[in-house]
Design an enzyme around this catalytic site. Structure first.
Site, PDB file in Angstrom:
ATOM      1  N   ASP A  95     -40.629  -9.096   1.164  1.00  9.74           N
ATOM      2  CA  ASP A  95     -39.981  -7.978   1.855  1.00  9.74           C
ATOM      3  C   ASP A  95     -41.018  -6.861   1.976  1.00  9.74           C
ATOM      4  O   ASP A  95     -41.978  -6.795   1.213  1.00  9.74           O
ATOM      5  CB  ASP A  95     -38.710  -7.535   1.126  1.00  9.74           C
ATOM      6  CG  ASP A  95     -37.791  -6.722   2.045  1.00  9.74           C
ATOM      7  OD1 ASP A  95     -38.163  -6.472   3.220  1.00  9.74           O
ATOM      8  OD2 ASP A  95     -36.695  -6.332   1.603  1.00  9.74           O
ATOM      9  N   ASP A 269     -31.120 -14.205   0.694  1.00 12.97           N
ATOM     10  CA  ASP A 269     -31.728 -13.909  -0.613  1.00 12.97           C
ATOM     11  C   ASP A 269     -30.834 -12.921  -1.326  1.00 12.97           C
ATOM     12  O   ASP A 269     -30.115 -12.150  -0.686  1.00 12.97           O
ATOM     13  CB  ASP A 269     -33.104 -13.257  -0.460  1.00 12.97           C
ATOM     14  CG  ASP A 269     -32.962 -11.766  -0.168  1.00 12.97           C
ATOM     15  OD1 ASP A 269     -32.706 -11.418   0.990  1.00 12.97           O
ATOM     16  OD2 ASP A 269     -33.062 -10.952  -1.112  1.00 12.97           O
ATOM     17  N   CYS A 307     -21.526 -29.144 -13.278  1.00 16.00           N
ATOM     18  CA  CYS A 307     -22.924 -28.794 -13.016  1.00 16.00           C
ATOM     19  C   CYS A 307     -23.842 -29.703 -13.831  1.00 16.00           C
ATOM     20  O   CYS A 307     -23.561 -29.990 -14.993  1.00 16.00           O
ATOM     21  CB  CYS A 307     -23.152 -27.333 -13.397  1.00 16.00           C
ATOM     22  SG  CYS A 307     -24.852 -26.788 -13.125  1.00 16.00           S
ATOM     23  N   CYS A 309     -27.146 -28.978 -14.341  1.00 16.09           N
ATOM     24  CA  CYS A 309     -28.368 -28.232 -14.653  1.00 16.09           C
ATOM     25  C   CYS A 309     -28.724 -28.414 -16.134  1.00 16.09           C
ATOM     26  O   CYS A 309     -27.906 -28.875 -16.930  1.00 16.09           O
ATOM     27  CB  CYS A 309     -28.216 -26.750 -14.304  1.00 16.09           C
ATOM     28  SG  CYS A 309     -27.411 -25.747 -15.569  1.00 16.09           S
ATOM     29  N   CYS A 312     -26.173 -26.722 -18.536  1.00 16.72           N
ATOM     30  CA  CYS A 312     -24.873 -27.380 -18.674  1.00 16.72           C
ATOM     31  C   CYS A 312     -24.979 -28.762 -19.315  1.00 16.72           C
ATOM     32  O   CYS A 312     -24.039 -29.221 -19.951  1.00 16.72           O
ATOM     33  CB  CYS A 312     -24.184 -27.453 -17.320  1.00 16.72           C
ATOM     34  SG  CYS A 312     -23.745 -25.811 -16.711  1.00 16.72           S
ATOM     35  N   HIS A 338     -28.883 -21.655 -14.882  1.00 18.64           N
ATOM     36  CA  HIS A 338     -27.625 -22.190 -14.352  1.00 18.64           C
ATOM     37  C   HIS A 338     -27.234 -21.522 -13.029  1.00 18.64           C
ATOM     38  O   HIS A 338     -26.894 -22.203 -12.059  1.00 18.64           O
ATOM     39  CB  HIS A 338     -26.473 -22.034 -15.355  1.00 18.64           C
ATOM     40  CG  HIS A 338     -25.153 -22.259 -14.703  1.00 18.64           C
ATOM     41  ND1 HIS A 338     -24.644 -23.511 -14.433  1.00 18.64           N
ATOM     42  CD2 HIS A 338     -24.278 -21.374 -14.139  1.00 18.64           C
ATOM     43  CE1 HIS A 338     -23.516 -23.395 -13.761  1.00 18.64           C
ATOM     44  NE2 HIS A 338     -23.272 -22.114 -13.563  1.00 18.64           N
TER      45      HIS A 338
HETATM   46  N1  GUN Z   1     -32.885  -6.112   1.908  1.00 15.55           N
HETATM   47  C1  GUN Z   1     -31.552  -5.983   2.104  1.00 15.55           C
HETATM   48  N2  GUN Z   1     -31.310  -5.306   3.255  1.00 15.55           N
HETATM   49  C2  GUN Z   1     -32.509  -5.006   3.795  1.00 15.55           C
HETATM   50  C3  GUN Z   1     -32.921  -4.302   4.991  1.00 15.55           C
HETATM   51  O1  GUN Z   1     -32.115  -3.813   5.788  1.00 15.55           O
HETATM   52  N3  GUN Z   1     -34.273  -4.196   5.197  1.00 15.55           N
HETATM   53  C4  GUN Z   1     -35.194  -4.727   4.327  1.00 15.55           C
HETATM   54  N4  GUN Z   1     -36.502  -4.576   4.597  1.00 15.55           N
HETATM   55  N5  GUN Z   1     -34.836  -5.381   3.209  1.00 15.55           N
HETATM   56  C5  GUN Z   1     -33.511  -5.510   2.953  1.00 15.55           C
HETATM   57 ZN    ZN Z   2     -25.231 -25.436 -14.967  1.00 12.82          ZN
END
Ligand code: GUN
Ligand code: ZN
Length: 373
Positions: A95, A269, A307, A309, A312, A338
């Site tokens: 990011d 993410d 699960c 993993c 578990c 987990h």
């Molecule tokens: N992570 C969650 N939302 C955003 C976003 O709007 N911009 C960026 N760069 N990272 C994020």
């Molecule tokens: Zn697990």
């Protein structure tokens, strides 16, 4: 010119916008839809890279802001790049730092040039700009670099959001201009526009016009009601081209993953699975488990009977509760393992369901068992 990262569409669901695809990167192919574990400071907290790989994670996310402040991107460059530095040979997405510096509140100041901010660590003064963010991400050597953007807070008035998204587009053009080695790393653009559909459309048109290898939807899941978020997301996806990867930033609870996939998102993410693990919380097939709860004192069953993993297969809820109560490091390690396994495995099931054209059936089955989110 060949892009480092490309998207391949394999199959579309017949009843929803869900899709099964692949993102090809210099560090391997990612089967999508995919969940990306977060490794903010060049580590997925409490996890060794071998474990992250073993559970099937195909790509992780790391952060420009944190690695710029510590240890410094020049040190990562000298180490041979982030993959080598942290011993992770699969794909990495970074990011841009935009989101992180905007979260600093009073510690930052926005200008056309970029964002001035004070470090959350020692109060020292810094400037992040589109060029600086690209310079740092070039040094880190991530496969996918995110554009330097502004994520408007919720709620924000229309004028603020319009100015902000237009500046984000100008910043994106500067990112694209600065980034030269497009065969080694790919730049993804980020759509903004807050909760205003016409502004989302305006942002999408400007971002897509730059013909980048992938596009992210930013500025969602920032405190707005779930229904509003899903309504905006539904439209956002329609503004993006079918032949490019779509990434919904910062989203990772099981229900949002299903809703995102259903609306045509490929990548997600979130710090949620690892963060709640450190607070003694687990995601299981039958909903959230709070391992601190006294009812687990003599519960010698696995955390999630379904699960497979490492946690578990080998430990009981009573033992996990004991570790948490004693503030033992192994508590965070086993619960993180987990929770990540749970989400990565769930995404694998989602991919299989799309392939077999039973995505909605799988979603229903999951929701019925999981209960309230
Ligand atoms: N992570 C969650 N939302 C955003 C976003 O709007 N911009 C960026 N760069 N990272 C994020
Ligand atoms: Zn697990």
């Amino acid at each position: 010119m060949k892009h480092a990262v490309t998207y391949e569409l394999l199959k579309k669901d017949s009843r929803t916008k869900a899709r099964r695809g692949r993102v090809h990167t210099p560090h391997g192919t990612i089967e999508t839809p995919v969940f990306m574990p977060v490794g903010t400071a060049a580590t997925v907290k409490a996890m060794r890279p071998e474990q992250v790989k073993e559970m099937g994670a195909q790509i992780i996310l790391s952060n420009t802001y944190h690695l710029y402040l510590r240890p410094g991107h020049e040190i990562v460059r000298e180490a041979g790049g982030l993959h080598k530095f942290m011993n992770w040979d699969r794909a990495i997405l970074t990011d841009s730092g935009g989101f992180q510096v905007f979260s600093l509140g009073a510690l930052r100041k926005i200008t056309e040039e970029g964002v001035q901010f004070r470090s959350h660590i020692d109060g020292s003064k810094h400037m992040l700009s589109p060029e600086k963010s690209m310079e740092i991400q070039n040094a880190l050597g991530s496969d996918i670099m995110m554009a330097f953007d502004e994520c408007a807070p919720y709620p924000s008035d229309r004028d603020y959001v319009k100015n902000s998204l237009e500046r984000t587009t100008r910043w994106l053009k500067r990112c694209k201009e600065y980034h030269k080695d497009t065969e080694r790393q790919s730049l993804f653009g980020i759509m903004q526009g807050g909760m205003y559909k016409d502004l989302r459309y305006e942002s999408a048109m400007q971002v897509v016009d730059l013909d980048l290898p992938g596009y992210a939807i930013g500025g969602l899941s920032v405190g707005e009601p779930k229904e509003l978020m899903l309504d905006i997301l539904d439209d956002c996806v329609d503004y993006l081209p079918e032949e490019k990867a779509r990434y919904l930033m910062g989203v990772g609870s099981p229900d949002y993953l299903f809703e995102g996939v259903e609306r045509g998102v490929d990548m997600f993410d979130c710090v949620l699975p690892t963060r709640i693990a450190r607070h003694g919380m687990a995601m299981t097939s039958y909903g959230r488990v709070n391992i601190k709860n006294a009812k687990y004192e003599r519960d010698f069953e696995a955390l999630d009977p379904e699960c497979d993993c490492y946690t578990c297969r080998n430990y009981s809820k009573a033992y996990l509760r004991h570790l948490y109560k004693c503030d033992e490091m192994l508590s965070a390690m086993l619960l993180s393992n987990h929770n990540l396994h749970f989400l990565v495995n769930m995404m694998g099931n989602i991919r299989k369901a799309i392939e077999e054209d039973r995505f909605l059936e799988y979603k229903n089955e999951f929701y019925t068992k999981y209960g309230r989110f």
